[in-house]
Write a protein that holds these residues in place. Sequence first.
Motif, short mmCIF file in Angstrom:
data_model
loop_
_atom_site.label_atom_id
_atom_site.label_comp_id
_atom_site.label_asym_id
_atom_site.label_seq_id
_atom_site.Cartn_x
_atom_site.Cartn_y
_atom_site.Cartn_z
N MET A 218 12.51 18.30 30.80
CA MET A 218 11.17 18.13 31.37
C MET A 218 10.18 17.95 30.23
N VAL A 219 9.38 16.91 30.32
CA VAL A 219 8.34 16.67 29.33
C VAL A 219 7.00 16.92 29.98
N PRO A 220 5.95 17.29 29.21
CA PRO A 220 4.64 17.53 29.80
C PRO A 220 4.05 16.25 30.35
N ARG A 221 3.17 16.43 31.30
CA ARG A 221 2.54 15.27 31.92
C ARG A 221 1.94 14.37 30.85
N SER A 222 2.18 13.06 31.02
CA SER A 222 1.68 12.10 30.05
C SER A 222 0.19 11.84 30.27
N PHE A 223 -0.58 11.89 29.18
CA PHE A 223 -2.00 11.60 29.25
C PHE A 223 -2.29 10.36 28.42
N ARG A 224 -3.21 9.55 28.91
CA ARG A 224 -3.73 8.49 28.07
C ARG A 224 -4.69 9.10 27.06
N PRO A 225 -4.68 8.61 25.83
CA PRO A 225 -5.54 9.23 24.81
C PRO A 225 -7.00 9.34 25.21
N ASN A 226 -7.57 8.28 25.80
CA ASN A 226 -8.99 8.31 26.15
C ASN A 226 -9.29 9.23 27.33
N SER A 227 -8.28 9.55 28.13
CA SER A 227 -8.52 10.40 29.30
C SER A 227 -8.85 11.83 28.90
N LEU A 228 -8.53 12.22 27.67
CA LEU A 228 -8.79 13.59 27.22
C LEU A 228 -10.07 13.72 26.40
N LEU A 229 -10.79 12.63 26.20
CA LEU A 229 -11.98 12.70 25.35
C LEU A 229 -13.06 13.60 25.94
N VAL A 230 -13.34 13.41 27.23
CA VAL A 230 -14.39 14.23 27.87
C VAL A 230 -13.99 15.70 27.90
N PRO A 231 -12.77 16.06 28.38
CA PRO A 231 -12.39 17.48 28.32
C PRO A 231 -12.42 18.05 26.90
N LEU A 232 -12.02 17.23 25.92
CA LEU A 232 -12.05 17.69 24.53
C LEU A 232 -13.47 18.04 24.09
N LEU A 233 -14.43 17.16 24.42
CA LEU A 233 -15.82 17.41 24.04
C LEU A 233 -16.40 18.60 24.78
N VAL A 234 -16.09 18.73 26.04
CA VAL A 234 -16.62 19.84 26.84
C VAL A 234 -16.09 21.17 26.32
N ILE A 235 -14.79 21.25 26.10
CA ILE A 235 -14.19 22.52 25.65
C ILE A 235 -14.68 22.87 24.26
N ASN A 236 -14.68 21.91 23.36
CA ASN A 236 -15.13 22.19 22.00
C ASN A 236 -16.62 22.47 21.95
N GLY A 237 -17.40 21.77 22.77
CA GLY A 237 -18.83 22.06 22.83
C GLY A 237 -19.10 23.48 23.30
N ALA A 238 -18.32 23.94 24.30
CA ALA A 238 -18.48 25.31 24.80
C ALA A 238 -18.12 26.32 23.71
N LEU A 239 -17.06 26.05 22.97
CA LEU A 239 -16.68 26.96 21.88
C LEU A 239 -17.72 26.97 20.77
N LEU A 240 -18.29 25.81 20.47
CA LEU A 240 -19.24 25.70 19.36
C LEU A 240 -20.61 26.25 19.69
N ALA A 241 -20.93 26.42 20.97
CA ALA A 241 -22.28 26.88 21.36
C ALA A 241 -22.63 28.22 20.72
N VAL A 242 -21.61 29.00 20.37
CA VAL A 242 -21.86 30.33 19.81
C VAL A 242 -22.55 30.26 18.45
N ILE A 243 -22.50 29.11 17.76
CA ILE A 243 -23.11 29.03 16.43
C ILE A 243 -24.63 29.17 16.51
N PHE A 244 -25.23 28.96 17.69
CA PHE A 244 -26.67 29.13 17.82
C PHE A 244 -27.07 30.61 17.73
#
Length: 525
Positions: free
Chosen positions: A3-29
């Motif tokens: 069993m392999v993990p669900r295949s994602f297109r590279p661009n399909s993860l851009l928005v989740p990547l930005l949202v998750i990392n933005g949420a993590l980075l908000a603490v720097i304020f």
Amino acid sequence: MTMVPRSFRPNSLLVPLLVINGALLAVIFLIPFNSDLDLYHAMGLELVRGRLPYVGSWDHNFPAIVFVHALSIALFGKGYIGFRILDLAAHLGIALVLYKIALRYASPLFAAAGATLNTLYYVGGSFWLAGQKDGFAVLTIGLAVLFYFRSKDRSARWMFFSGIMMGLTTAFRPTYGLFSISIALLAWFDRQDRNAFLSFIAGHVAFWALVLLPYTFTPNGLSRFYYSTIVFNLEVYGGARAPYRVLGLLRHPMVLAALPALLPFSEWFRRRWPEAYRRVPGSERWFGFFALASAWLSIYVMGKYLVYHFDPFMAVVAVFAARGIEKLYYIFPLRTVRVLAMGAIAAFLVRTFYPFDLLHTLRSVLRTHERPVLESVWRRVKNDSLFGLRAEEEATRYLESHTQANDKIEVCTIMPALRWRVDREEASPFTIAHPYAMHLTGHPFIPFQDSCRAAFAAALSTAKPKYVLLANDPYGMELFSLRSPAEAVMDIPAVKQILDADYRLDTTIGPYLYFKRIDVTHIAP
């Protein structure tokens, strides 16, 4: 069936990547400036006022980070928030760049995991890592690498842009020029393309020509740049080295996550899970090891082993970790076990890295109804009795209430927050006391420092500041200064003569001795 993990297109993860990392980075304020950022912010403020680094302000570091702070002041005004906006934007860019690079070594889901792991490491560094120039250098190194890869896939012209980015990287920290050597060597041996190699070098030259251009039109500008950033570092600052302690880094969880990518079982992995095997071209595989070596050597050359010096190394490790975690995923026998194992690893890494203490501080401030909220958090985080935020605010209020807008002051310190907080012009360009105060035990001041000591005395004599503040702390700092700035200043005969003749000790607030000109009438607050 494997069993392999669900295949994602590279661009399909851009928005989740930005949202998750933005949420993590908000603490720097929630993180106020440390003394390094105070220094760069003060120099950035002088740059906005038209005074070049090393001419109208001073530090021994290369100038790129000063321009970042100047940009934040020009866009948002001076203070923490404006700079943190640029800090957040830069590290979202880093997440995207590392994701794009990691896609050449791992599948999209795990490439995103590696990029996010680097963000976790960054926010976990908290007070002393957040906002350092090394983080911005990671962005420019990453862009240089992407342009290098694009030059391989498309046109050698992209090597020129890669060279510009690496030129900018060296303007953040020159030891990261080791990455330039790695890219140049690979470009030459991988492609045997003389034009690509020369384009890469031309990018460096073009960038530095642009940086040095204003100094050529400033009296003594180039010599001040050279003596401040080259001579001082080689003959003074670089001579202070901490004990070698890089090997302890091998126990870091992020490094452990990367180890499976380094282990020599690729052939076994290919036979066992052929549908998940990814063949990495030899040149790109070698580039990964070259990048690790470059980052490691830059840490050793600097010799201080401060937390932010490891930032580029850990960014390279994050790319390896993307592949390492992917290999770990397939080692577990069942899909359910794999998912549970990955979830446990993710939970462990979040618990290890994320600065939950800052969230606890924020929650405490909200519960006690302290206002303004962010300022209250900053006061608790930066709570040192001598150089904490409350002490800075008290000193600022005193100076601004006891001086007029056209009065000059001089703050002699290695913790230069007051030099951007107080809205008064400084008498000298020495933002930090190192050029006239720092020297190695048993070594005399170098000729450049003798000239700085004379220039400092001349500035006090000419500008006649209303207040001269001498910091009697910190001292005994083996890597920076064994004497306090106050002791170092009093050791300059011409300055001591001026202070004895024209000033009297007015008050002491926190670590500062406030010397006031005798011929100045007191202004009531």
